[in-house]
Scaffold this motif. Structure first.
Motif, PDB file in Angstrom:
ATOM      1  N   TYR A 155       0.846  -1.192   0.000  1.00  0.00           N
ATOM      2  CA  TYR A 155       0.000   0.000   0.000  1.00  0.00           C
ATOM      3  C   TYR A 155       0.882   1.243   0.000  1.00  0.00           C
ATOM      4  O   TYR A 155       2.081   1.187   0.290  1.00  0.00           O
ATOM      5  N   ASN A 156       0.265   2.376  -0.326  1.00  0.00           N
ATOM      6  CA  ASN A 156       0.997   3.638  -0.432  1.00  0.00           C
ATOM      7  C   ASN A 156       0.362   4.688   0.473  1.00  0.00           C
ATOM      8  O   ASN A 156      -0.850   4.886   0.458  1.00  0.00           O
ATOM      9  N   VAL A 157       1.183   5.379   1.255  1.00  0.00           N
ATOM     10  CA  VAL A 157       0.710   6.471   2.113  1.00  0.00           C
ATOM     11  C   VAL A 157       1.475   7.761   1.825  1.00  0.00           C
ATOM     12  O   VAL A 157       1.367   8.728   2.570  1.00  0.00           O
ATOM     13  N   ASN A 158       2.229   7.775   0.722  1.00  0.00           N
ATOM     14  CA  ASN A 158       3.022   8.942   0.349  1.00  0.00           C
ATOM     15  C   ASN A 158       2.347   9.659  -0.817  1.00  0.00           C
ATOM     16  O   ASN A 158       2.225   9.106  -1.911  1.00  0.00           O
ATOM     17  N   SER A 159       1.902  10.881  -0.611  1.00  0.00           N
ATOM     18  CA  SER A 159       1.181  11.619  -1.643  1.00  0.00           C
ATOM     19  C   SER A 159       2.077  11.989  -2.829  1.00  0.00           C
ATOM     20  O   SER A 159       1.572  12.270  -3.920  1.00  0.00           O
ATOM     21  N   TYR A 160       3.385  12.005  -2.649  1.00  0.00           N
ATOM     22  CA  TYR A 160       4.310  12.331  -3.737  1.00  0.00           C
ATOM     23  C   TYR A 160       4.651  11.105  -4.579  1.00  0.00           C
ATOM     24  O   TYR A 160       5.326  11.215  -5.602  1.00  0.00           O
ATOM     25  N   LEU A 161       4.192   9.937  -4.178  1.00  0.00           N
ATOM     26  CA  LEU A 161       4.490   8.701  -4.889  1.00  0.00           C
ATOM     27  C   LEU A 161       3.350   8.422  -5.874  1.00  0.00           C
ATOM     28  O   LEU A 161       2.252   8.029  -5.483  1.00  0.00           O
ATOM     29  N   SER A 162       3.620   8.659  -7.173  1.00  0.00           N
ATOM     30  CA  SER A 162       2.578   8.467  -8.181  1.00  0.00           C
ATOM     31  C   SER A 162       2.426   7.005  -8.573  1.00  0.00           C
ATOM     32  O   SER A 162       1.360   6.582  -9.041  1.00  0.00           O
ATOM     33  N   ARG A 163       3.469   6.207  -8.415  1.00  0.00           N
ATOM     34  CA  ARG A 163       3.402   4.783  -8.726  1.00  0.00           C
ATOM     35  C   ARG A 163       4.332   4.036  -7.765  1.00  0.00           C
ATOM     36  O   ARG A 163       5.399   4.518  -7.427  1.00  0.00           O
ATOM     37  N   GLY A 164       3.901   2.862  -7.353  1.00  0.00           N
ATOM     38  CA  GLY A 164       4.696   2.104  -6.399  1.00  0.00           C
ATOM     39  C   GLY A 164       4.022   2.090  -5.042  1.00  0.00           C
ATOM     40  O   GLY A 164       2.860   2.495  -4.890  1.00  0.00           O
ATOM     41  N   ALA A 165       4.737   1.626  -4.024  1.00  0.00           N
ATOM     42  CA  ALA A 165       4.145   1.470  -2.692  1.00  0.00           C
ATOM     43  C   ALA A 165       5.173   1.770  -1.625  1.00  0.00           C
ATOM     44  O   ALA A 165       6.356   1.459  -1.775  1.00  0.00           O
ATOM     45  N   THR A 166       4.716   2.400  -0.547  1.00  0.00           N
ATOM     46  CA  THR A 166       5.603   2.616   0.602  1.00  0.00           C
ATOM     47  C   THR A 166       5.784   1.320   1.395  1.00  0.00           C
ATOM     48  O   THR A 166       6.829   1.100   1.993  1.00  0.00           O
ATOM     49  N   ALA A 167       4.739   0.482   1.424  1.00  0.00           N
ATOM     50  CA  ALA A 167       4.865  -0.876   1.956  1.00  0.00           C
ATOM     51  C   ALA A 167       4.898  -1.795   0.744  1.00  0.00           C
ATOM     52  O   ALA A 167       3.856  -2.065   0.128  1.00  0.00           O
ATOM     53  N   PRO A 168       6.070  -2.277   0.333  1.00  0.00           N
ATOM     54  CA  PRO A 168       6.224  -2.945  -0.961  1.00  0.00           C
ATOM     55  C   PRO A 168       5.421  -4.239  -1.069  1.00  0.00           C
ATOM     56  O   PRO A 168       5.159  -4.917  -0.075  1.00  0.00           O
ATOM     57  N   PRO A 169       5.033  -4.599  -2.291  1.00  0.00           N
ATOM     58  CA  PRO A 169       4.366  -5.878  -2.527  1.00  0.00           C
ATOM     59  C   PRO A 169       5.372  -7.030  -2.425  1.00  0.00           C
ATOM     60  O   PRO A 169       6.572  -6.833  -2.627  1.00  0.00           O
ATOM     61  N   TYR A 170       4.883  -8.208  -2.113  1.00  0.00           N
ATOM     62  CA  TYR A 170       5.770  -9.366  -2.086  1.00  0.00           C
ATOM     63  C   TYR A 170       4.973 -10.663  -2.152  1.00  0.00           C
ATOM     64  O   TYR A 170       3.768 -10.707  -1.884  1.00  0.00           O
ATOM     65  N   ASP A 171       5.666 -11.722  -2.541  1.00  0.00           N
ATOM     66  CA  ASP A 171       5.148 -13.088  -2.501  1.00  0.00           C
ATOM     67  C   ASP A 171       5.977 -13.872  -1.499  1.00  0.00           C
ATOM     68  O   ASP A 171       7.212 -13.779  -1.497  1.00  0.00           O
ATOM     69  N   SER A 172       5.301 -14.658  -0.673  1.00  0.00           N
ATOM     70  CA  SER A 172       5.987 -15.424   0.366  1.00  0.00           C
ATOM     71  C   SER A 172       5.552 -16.881   0.302  1.00  0.00           C
ATOM     72  O   SER A 172       4.349 -17.174   0.165  1.00  0.00           O
ATOM     73  N   TYR A 173       6.529 -17.789   0.400  1.00  0.00           N
ATOM     74  CA  TYR A 173       6.264 -19.222   0.402  1.00  0.00           C
ATOM     75  C   TYR A 173       6.945 -19.833   1.627  1.00  0.00           C
ATOM     76  O   TYR A 173       8.073 -19.449   1.981  1.00  0.00           O
ATOM     77  N   SER A 174       6.282 -20.778   2.251  1.00  0.00           N
ATOM     78  CA  SER A 174       6.902 -21.471   3.386  1.00  0.00           C
ATOM     79  C   SER A 174       6.438 -22.914   3.422  1.00  0.00           C
ATOM     80  O   SER A 174       5.303 -23.236   3.044  1.00  0.00           O
ATOM     81  N   LEU A 175       7.328 -23.777   3.879  1.00  0.00           N
ATOM     82  CA  LEU A 175       7.057 -25.202   4.003  1.00  0.00           C
ATOM     83  C   LEU A 175       7.747 -25.696   5.259  1.00  0.00           C
ATOM     84  O   LEU A 175       8.939 -25.425   5.467  1.00  0.00           O
ATOM     85  N   GLN A 176       7.020 -26.393   6.110  1.00  0.00           N
ATOM     86  CA  GLN A 176       7.634 -26.907   7.327  1.00  0.00           C
ATOM     87  C   GLN A 176       7.089 -28.285   7.666  1.00  0.00           C
ATOM     88  O   GLN A 176       5.944 -28.612   7.360  1.00  0.00           O
TER      89      GLN A 176
END
Length: 432
Positions: free
Chosen positions: A194-215
């Motif tokens: 998500y983005n909370v920076n008004s000067y950021l026209s594209r992208g995110a302040t909290a970056p996107p990611y994919d996470s995988y785990s196996l235990q």
């Protein structure tokens, strides 16, 4: 978080909840029964009601805990503060074993999924006599399911805002006439950030990611005295974030690519020598690796960082209860850490050893006293002896008073010692 849907399946035609567990281990018991500080226990039912899927989301709901972002890690490192201590002094454990992979001392809580977790124990306060000075601020111990009574399985699918996807598949079964049990679980998690920076026209302040785990874990009773526990965990997270800042007619962009993984394995032999004396003999290995590459829109590439850390631990623990009013907990171990990265070819080793002992005395029916002593020795920084003492008093069934005092000994970790990190938001890399 938006709407969520869940689906569950078992090995029979009727859905059923996964069975409860009984945890019996010296290290796991130390949090609830051996800590002089207050202990908060979040059980599985509470976790399901909260709807939180990552450890940072769970900790946000706890009183006395402050969740903070590590700016130097590009808003990906979500750490916490307790008792006025920073993340450097808060120890994260899974089944009593330490997690590594810190950036400037900060451990990213969003790396850990809460799937396949039986409960979370949170100690708010110093536990340095048992766990070292990384636990001066507190301890978070994540306990996974340990004992299996029936063959069963479960599938859960959740969807929420920010295109959040969370899928979990779990299965477990006993074998050898319930002398042993095995379980396996996998998890996939995705978020658009998500983005909370008004000067950021594209992208995110909290970056996107994919996470995988196996235990997976295996428990087998070798005899009436000895029990073998084997466990393994693999986790991978990939993230790519291109940020475009607009100011009038000018646009500046930064592309930040991060991949990190960790592998954990442990082997433990629990020995109930007698009703009053128990031993834990264990070996633990973890490998953490991260790769980060940052570039700007002007085709200027910052230094790429590849970092790999190995952590080996060999430890012997004991629990001795000579009487109903007196008990002793202690142990000794050695750690070996190795680092490889793009700047320090050939690796760097750092070893440390430690020994600790703690005595608990039930002075009165409502009054408990404890005293502990720990010695830590680091190959680079030398050693130190640290005492700790505490008391607890049950005023009533609902009121418990606890107090403790002690000292600690904290040495820099690998990334602090060598200062290897990139700040993609400010656009610089620190080496050496």
């Amino acid at each position: 978080m938006g709407h969520q849907w869940a689906m569950a399946q078992t090995d029979t035609s009727r859905a059923k909840d996964l069975q409860g567990v009984e945890v019996k281990a010296v290290r796991l018991e130390t949090l609830t029964s051996k800590s002089a500080m207050p202990v908060t226990i979040i059980n599985r039912k509470t976790l399901e009601m909260m709807g939180s899927r990552r450890l940072d989301e769970v900790m946000r709901e706890q009183t006395g805990v402050n969740i903070v972002n590590d700016i130097a890690a590009g808003s990906r490192a979500i750490g916490m503060q307790m008792q006025g201590f920073s993340s450097d002094y808060i120890l994260i454990l899974i089944d009593g074993q330490p997690m590594i992979g810190r950036n400037a001392g900060n451990f990213d809580l969003s790396r850990i999924t809460v799937s396949d977790i039986e409960r979370i124990e949170i100690v708010k306060g110093a536990s340095s006599s048992l766990f070292g000075s990384e636990a001066l601020g507190g301890v978070v111990n994540i306990i996974t399911r340990q004992k299996v009574n029936a063959t069963q399985g479960q599938a859960i699918l959740r969807y929420g805002s920010q295109n959040t996807q969370d899928a979990t598949l779990e299965g477990e079964m006993p074998f050898a006439k319930e002398k042993g049990s095995v379980s396996l679980s996998g998890n996939y998690y995705h978020t658009d950030g998500y983005n909370v920076n008004s000067y950021l026209s594209r992208g995110a302040t909290a970056p996107p990611y994919d996470s995988y785990s196996l235990q997976s874990r295996l428990r087998y009773r070798l005899s009436n005295v000895h029990q073998l526990l084997l466990s393994g965990r693999w986790a991978l997270r990939n993230s790519q974030n291109e940020s475009v800042y607009s100011s009038g007619q000018t646009e500046n962009s930064t592309k930040d690519v991060l991949s990190e993984s960790d592998v954990n394995a442990s082997a433990v032999i629990q020995s109930s020598v007698s009703k009053r004396f128990r031993l834990n003999s264990q070996y633990y290995l973890t490998r953490y690796s991260s790769s980060q590459d940052v570039s700007t829109g002007k085709q200027v590439a910052l230094k790429a960082n590849d970092f790999t850390q190995y952590f080996h631990r060999l430890e012997e623990q004991f629990l001795y209860t000579p009487s109903d009013k007196l008990s002793f907990t202690g142990g000794a171990g050695v750690n070996l850490e190795r680092m490889n990265d793009t700047e320090f070819h050939g690796g760097n080793d750092m070893w440390s050893g430690y020994a600790y002992a703690q005595g608990d005395w039930k002075v009165l029916t409502k009054l408990m006293a404890r005293i502990g002593l720990r010695y830590d020795h680091n190959g680079f920084y030398g050693g130190r002896l640290n005492p700790v003492a505490g008391i607890s008093y049950n005023v009533s069934e609902k009121v418990l008073l606890r107090a403790a005092v002690g000292t600690g000994y904290k040495t820099p970790d690998f990334k602090k010692r060598y200062q290897v990190f990139t700040n993609p938001q400010a656009g610089y890399t620190v080496l050496g």
